[in-house]
Write a protein that holds these residues in place. Structure first.
Motif, PDB file in Angstrom:
ATOM      1  N   ARG A 200       0.829  -0.203  -1.718  1.00 56.31           N
ATOM      2  CA  ARG A 200      -0.678   0.048  -1.995  1.00 56.31           C
ATOM      3  C   ARG A 200      -1.216  -0.044  -0.731  1.00 56.31           C
ATOM      4  O   ARG A 200      -0.579  -1.240  -0.136  1.00 56.31           O
ATOM      5  CB  ARG A 200      -0.559  -0.363  -3.436  1.00 56.31           C
ATOM      6  CG  ARG A 200      -0.629  -0.226  -4.166  1.00 56.31           C
ATOM      7  CD  ARG A 200      -1.168   1.306  -5.520  1.00 56.31           C
ATOM      8  NE  ARG A 200      -0.513   0.820  -6.231  1.00 56.31           N
ATOM      9  CZ  ARG A 200       0.108   1.662  -7.024  1.00 56.31           C
ATOM     10  NH1 ARG A 200       1.283   2.378  -5.384  1.00 56.31           N
ATOM     11  NH2 ARG A 200       0.184   1.842  -8.448  1.00 56.31           N
ATOM     12  N   ASP A 201      -2.368   1.082  -0.532  1.00 55.04           N
ATOM     13  CA  ASP A 201      -2.796   0.639   0.803  1.00 55.04           C
ATOM     14  C   ASP A 201      -3.547  -0.795   0.904  1.00 55.04           C
ATOM     15  O   ASP A 201      -3.548  -1.121  -0.233  1.00 55.04           O
ATOM     16  CB  ASP A 201      -3.877   1.937   0.925  1.00 55.04           C
ATOM     17  CG  ASP A 201      -3.108   2.948   1.344  1.00 55.04           C
ATOM     18  OD1 ASP A 201      -2.846   3.394   1.971  1.00 55.04           O
ATOM     19  OD2 ASP A 201      -3.845   3.987   1.184  1.00 55.04           O
TER      20      ASP A 201
ATOM     21  N   HIS B 206       6.359   3.884   8.795  1.00 57.36           N
ATOM     22  CA  HIS B 206       5.978   2.587   8.446  1.00 57.36           C
ATOM     23  C   HIS B 206       6.964   1.915   9.095  1.00 57.36           C
ATOM     24  O   HIS B 206       8.153   2.136   9.101  1.00 57.36           O
ATOM     25  CB  HIS B 206       5.206   2.138   7.674  1.00 57.36           C
ATOM     26  CG  HIS B 206       3.943   2.391   6.910  1.00 57.36           C
ATOM     27  ND1 HIS B 206       4.314   3.926   6.424  1.00 57.36           N
ATOM     28  CD2 HIS B 206       2.521   2.053   7.108  1.00 57.36           C
ATOM     29  CE1 HIS B 206       3.003   4.051   6.530  1.00 57.36           C
ATOM     30  NE2 HIS B 206       2.429   3.223   6.515  1.00 57.36           N
TER      31      HIS B 206
ATOM     32  N   SER C 159      -5.595  -3.616   0.813  1.00 56.80           N
ATOM     33  CA  SER C 159      -6.695  -4.187   0.540  1.00 56.80           C
ATOM     34  C   SER C 159      -6.813  -5.720  -0.001  1.00 56.80           C
ATOM     35  O   SER C 159      -6.040  -6.034  -0.210  1.00 56.80           O
ATOM     36  CB  SER C 159      -7.273  -3.715  -0.475  1.00 56.80           C
ATOM     37  OG  SER C 159      -6.912  -3.673  -1.965  1.00 56.80           O
TER      38      SER C 159
ATOM     39  N   GLY D 162      -3.559   1.984   8.027  1.00 61.38           N
ATOM     40  CA  GLY D 162      -2.692   2.130   7.498  1.00 61.38           C
ATOM     41  C   GLY D 162      -1.478   1.336   6.846  1.00 61.38           C
ATOM     42  O   GLY D 162      -0.637   2.126   6.470  1.00 61.38           O
ATOM     43  N   THR D 163      -2.067   0.432   6.831  1.00 60.05           N
ATOM     44  CA  THR D 163      -1.459  -0.762   7.421  1.00 60.05           C
ATOM     45  C   THR D 163      -0.925  -1.141   5.105  1.00 60.05           C
ATOM     46  O   THR D 163      -1.804  -0.604   4.396  1.00 60.05           O
ATOM     47  CB  THR D 163      -1.785  -1.927   7.136  1.00 60.05           C
ATOM     48  OG1 THR D 163      -1.470  -2.558   8.050  1.00 60.05           O
ATOM     49  CG2 THR D 163      -0.135  -2.840   6.224  1.00 60.05           C
ATOM     50  N   ARG D 164       0.273  -1.120   4.552  1.00 62.59           N
ATOM     51  CA  ARG D 164       0.896  -1.083   3.161  1.00 62.59           C
ATOM     52  C   ARG D 164       1.266  -1.581   2.814  1.00 62.59           C
ATOM     53  O   ARG D 164       1.801  -2.916   3.375  1.00 62.59           O
ATOM     54  CB  ARG D 164       1.104   0.229   3.221  1.00 62.59           C
ATOM     55  CG  ARG D 164       0.823   1.598   3.598  1.00 62.59           C
ATOM     56  CD  ARG D 164       1.356   2.758   3.174  1.00 62.59           C
ATOM     57  NE  ARG D 164       0.269   3.710   2.882  1.00 62.59           N
ATOM     58  CZ  ARG D 164       1.398   4.912   3.538  1.00 62.59           C
ATOM     59  NH1 ARG D 164       2.134   5.463   3.321  1.00 62.59           N
ATOM     60  NH2 ARG D 164       0.138   6.078   3.365  1.00 62.59           N
TER      61      ARG D 164
ATOM     62  N   HIS E 123       8.650   5.424   3.211  1.00 61.24           N
ATOM     63  CA  HIS E 123       7.836   5.800   4.340  1.00 61.24           C
ATOM     64  C   HIS E 123       8.408   5.188   5.747  1.00 61.24           C
ATOM     65  O   HIS E 123       8.257   4.239   6.269  1.00 61.24           O
ATOM     66  CB  HIS E 123       6.997   3.975   4.156  1.00 61.24           C
ATOM     67  CG  HIS E 123       6.005   4.207   2.762  1.00 61.24           C
ATOM     68  ND1 HIS E 123       4.806   4.487   2.163  1.00 61.24           N
ATOM     69  CD2 HIS E 123       6.531   4.053   1.189  1.00 61.24           C
ATOM     70  CE1 HIS E 123       4.199   5.246   1.072  1.00 61.24           C
ATOM     71  NE2 HIS E 123       5.213   4.262   0.839  1.00 61.24           N
TER      72      HIS E 123
END
Length: 136
Positions: free
Chosen positions: A122-123, A61, A125, A105-107, A58
């Motif tokens: 994972r995204d 990020h 949530s 966009g944070t994971r 990634h």
């Protein structure tokens, strides 16, 4: 419950990011803040790339840990120091406001993001954050 509410309920007050002290000087001198590897590659400024393998894949990020610094990561980086890092061995841990957790966009990941080549990322949530911050 949304991610911000869950973070508040869990008492999350910060994100932690290690960087060599030499990078902190550039962060303070320039008005761009932390940049991802992808963003850094697009600039002409000097920087000391700290994660040479970036196994999570990634590059767009910025890796942080939630609430507590990742001492395992720092020990590994000190053991695998680059030539420039051996000349300037000091590192700092930046403590960042937690608001990035609920930005688009944070994971998040249940463990170090490099594990399993990033396949556990994972995204963000409420469910993903709950799993990522579970304590044994």
């Amino acid at each position: 419950m949304n991610v911000a509410e869950l973070a508040a309920e869990k008492g999350i007050t910060r994100l932690c990011h290690y960087t060599p002290l030499s990078n902190l000087l550039h962060l303070a001198a320039e008005d761009r803040g932390l940049l991802s590897l992808k963003q850094l590659a697009a600039t002409a400024s000097e920087h000391d790339r700290q994660d040479l393998l970036r196994l999570d894949g990634h590059h767009d990020h910025i890796s942080c840990s939630i609430e507590y610094p990742n001492a395992w990561y720092l020990r590994r980086r000190l053991f695998q120091a680059t030539a420039i890092q051996r000349l300037f061995p000091d590192w700092v841990c930046l403590m960042l406001a937690p608001q990035s957790l609920w930005q688009p966009g944070t994971r998040v990941c249940v463990r170090n993001a490099a594990a399993a080549n990033g396949s556990m990322i994972r995204d963000v949530s409420p469910t993903a954050l709950r799993r990522s911050t579970r304590r044994p």
